[in-house]
Design a protein around this motif. Structure first.
Motif, short mmCIF file in Angstrom:
data_model
loop_
_atom_site.label_atom_id
_atom_site.label_comp_id
_atom_site.label_asym_id
_atom_site.label_seq_id
_atom_site.Cartn_x
_atom_site.Cartn_y
_atom_site.Cartn_z
N ALA A 88 0.86 -1.19 0.00
CA ALA A 88 0.00 0.00 0.00
C ALA A 88 0.90 1.23 0.00
O ALA A 88 2.06 1.17 0.40
N TRP A 89 0.34 2.35 -0.47
CA TRP A 89 1.09 3.60 -0.56
C TRP A 89 0.26 4.74 0.01
O TRP A 89 -0.97 4.72 -0.03
N GLU A 90 0.95 5.76 0.54
CA GLU A 90 0.29 6.95 1.10
C GLU A 90 -0.43 7.75 0.03
O GLU A 90 -1.41 8.43 0.30
N ALA A 91 0.11 7.71 -1.19
CA ALA A 91 -0.44 8.45 -2.32
C ALA A 91 -0.25 7.57 -3.55
O ALA A 91 0.53 6.62 -3.51
N ARG B 136 -10.89 5.36 -7.94
CA ARG B 136 -9.95 4.76 -8.90
C ARG B 136 -9.25 5.86 -9.66
O ARG B 136 -9.87 6.86 -10.02
N ARG B 137 -7.96 5.69 -9.90
CA ARG B 137 -7.16 6.56 -10.78
C ARG B 137 -6.30 5.64 -11.62
O ARG B 137 -5.23 5.22 -11.19
N GLY B 138 -6.77 5.29 -12.79
CA GLY B 138 -6.06 4.32 -13.61
C GLY B 138 -6.03 2.98 -12.87
O GLY B 138 -7.06 2.47 -12.45
N ASP B 139 -4.83 2.42 -12.70
CA ASP B 139 -4.69 1.16 -11.98
C ASP B 139 -4.69 1.34 -10.47
O ASP B 139 -4.83 0.37 -9.72
N TRP B 140 -4.53 2.57 -10.00
CA TRP B 140 -4.51 2.85 -8.56
C TRP B 140 -5.93 2.83 -8.00
O TRP B 140 -6.88 3.28 -8.65
N GLY B 141 -6.07 2.34 -6.77
CA GLY B 141 -7.35 2.38 -6.08
C GLY B 141 -7.12 2.88 -4.66
O GLY B 141 -6.19 2.45 -3.99
N ARG B 142 -7.94 3.83 -4.22
CA ARG B 142 -7.85 4.30 -2.84
C ARG B 142 -8.86 3.48 -2.03
O ARG B 142 -10.04 3.44 -2.36
N ILE B 143 -8.36 2.84 -0.97
CA ILE B 143 -9.20 1.98 -0.15
C ILE B 143 -9.27 2.52 1.27
O ILE B 143 -8.43 3.32 1.69
N ASN C 148 -11.22 0.41 10.28
CA ASN C 148 -10.80 1.33 11.34
C ASN C 148 -10.62 2.76 10.85
O ASN C 148 -10.20 3.62 11.60
N GLY C 149 -10.93 3.02 9.56
CA GLY C 149 -10.85 4.36 9.01
C GLY C 149 -9.57 4.67 8.29
O GLY C 149 -9.46 5.67 7.59
N TRP C 150 -8.55 3.83 8.42
CA TRP C 150 -7.26 4.06 7.76
C TRP C 150 -7.45 3.86 6.26
O TRP C 150 -8.16 2.96 5.82
N SER C 151 -6.85 4.73 5.47
CA SER C 151 -6.96 4.58 4.02
C SER C 151 -5.58 4.64 3.39
O SER C 151 -4.62 5.16 3.98
N ALA C 152 -5.49 4.10 2.21
CA ALA C 152 -4.23 4.05 1.47
C ALA C 152 -4.54 3.81 0.01
O ALA C 152 -5.69 3.56 -0.37
N TRP C 153 -3.50 3.87 -0.81
CA TRP C 153 -3.60 3.58 -2.24
C TRP C 153 -2.99 2.21 -2.51
O TRP C 153 -2.00 1.83 -1.90
N VAL C 154 -3.62 1.45 -3.39
CA VAL C 154 -3.16 0.11 -3.75
C VAL C 154 -3.26 -0.06 -5.27
O VAL C 154 -3.85 0.77 -5.96
N ASP C 155 -2.69 -1.14 -5.76
CA ASP C 155 -2.90 -1.51 -7.16
C ASP C 155 -4.29 -2.12 -7.22
O ASP C 155 -4.49 -3.29 -6.84
N GLY C 156 -5.26 -1.35 -7.65
CA GLY C 156 -6.65 -1.76 -7.63
C GLY C 156 -6.96 -2.97 -8.48
O GLY C 156 -7.98 -3.62 -8.28
N ARG C 157 -6.09 -3.32 -9.41
CA ARG C 157 -6.32 -4.48 -10.27
C ARG C 157 -6.29 -5.77 -9.49
O ARG C 157 -6.82 -6.78 -9.93
N HIS C 158 -5.65 -5.77 -8.31
CA HIS C 158 -5.48 -7.00 -7.55
C HIS C 158 -6.50 -7.19 -6.43
O HIS C 158 -6.53 -8.24 -5.80
N LEU C 159 -7.34 -6.19 -6.19
CA LEU C 159 -8.38 -6.34 -5.18
C LEU C 159 -9.41 -7.36 -5.65
O LEU C 159 -9.69 -7.47 -6.85
N VAL C 160 -9.98 -8.10 -4.72
CA VAL C 160 -10.98 -9.12 -5.04
C VAL C 160 -12.34 -8.56 -4.65
O VAL C 160 -12.59 -8.25 -3.48
N ALA C 161 -13.21 -8.39 -5.64
CA ALA C 161 -14.54 -7.83 -5.38
C ALA C 161 -15.39 -8.81 -4.58
O ALA C 161 -15.27 -10.03 -4.73
N VAL C 162 -16.21 -8.27 -3.70
CA VAL C 162 -17.15 -9.09 -2.95
C VAL C 162 -18.56 -8.75 -3.40
O VAL C 162 -18.79 -7.68 -3.97
N PRO C 163 -19.51 -9.63 -3.15
CA PRO C 163 -20.88 -9.33 -3.56
C PRO C 163 -21.34 -8.02 -2.94
O PRO C 163 -20.91 -7.65 -1.86
N GLU C 164 -22.22 -7.33 -3.64
CA GLU C 164 -22.71 -6.06 -3.13
C GLU C 164 -23.42 -6.20 -1.80
O GLU C 164 -23.30 -5.37 -0.93
#
Length: 183
Positions: A22-25, A46-53, A57-73
């Motif tokens: 994960a990255w701060e930005a 989403r910003r291109g391949d980046w995803g802010r999650i 606990n409220g903590w957020s970060a940027w990740v490679d959004g392509r690798h996240l696994v979607a869960v049912p709505e």
């Protein structure tokens, strides 16, 4: 990055079974702590391949959004499969895992354990729980799966159990489980 999380945290994704950096930005030069395997997160942007999650606990970060696994709505429907009749045994297991970890942390802080002993005491401990009012997502380390509970019963929500197509390291991709049991 810290942001306030209201009572409405609802995971939209989970972190892949091997965890992820994960990255701060959205900048590879600004790394932060990695995310644990199968951690439930909300994808906020989403910003291109980046995803802010955001985590529960409220903590957020940027990740490679392509690798996240979607869960049912929505969590499994009440009219879905019977699931585990009683969530209490898994809650007791989670409470014991947390108590064991807390004890090891206290011993490390008191200087009665060194880093290697701390690693030995905590090796194999896995715990995951998100509680949002009456809804609960609970990790079952013995079955390698996340369960959804409503206080009365648990239903499998996502799993990383081995299945056809497991990678060379023996890890299967996280599979979502629908109420009718299909993956």
């Amino acid at each position: 990055m810290n942001t306030a999380t209201g009572p409405g945290f609802r995971p939209t994704h989970v972190v892949p079974p091997r965890g992820m950096p994960a990255w701060e930005a959205p900048d590879p030069a600004r790394p932060t702590v990695p995310l644990d395997p199968l951690l439930p997160v909300q994808l906020l942007e989403r910003r291109g391949d980046w995803g802010r999650i955001r985590c529960a606990n409220g903590w957020s970060a940027w990740v490679d959004g392509r690798h996240l696994v979607a869960v049912p709505e929505d969590p499994p429907a009440a009219h879905g499969p019977a699931g585990t009749a009683d969530p209490r045994p898994l809650l007791a297991h989670a409470a014991q895992a947390l108590a064991d970890y807390r004890s090891a942390v206290e011993q490390l802080a008191a200087g009665t354990l060194d880093g290697e002993d701390f690693a030995d005491h905590t090796r194999g401990l896995r715990l995951g729980i998100v509680v949002d009012g009456e809804s609960m997502w609970l990790y079952d380390p013995e079955e390698s799966r996340w369960l959804f509970g409503d206080g009365r019963r648990l239903t499998t929500y996502a799993t990383d159990r081995e299945a056809p197509g497991a990678d060379d390291a023996g890890h299967a991709p996280t599979r979502l489980v629908t109420p009718d049991g299909e993956h």
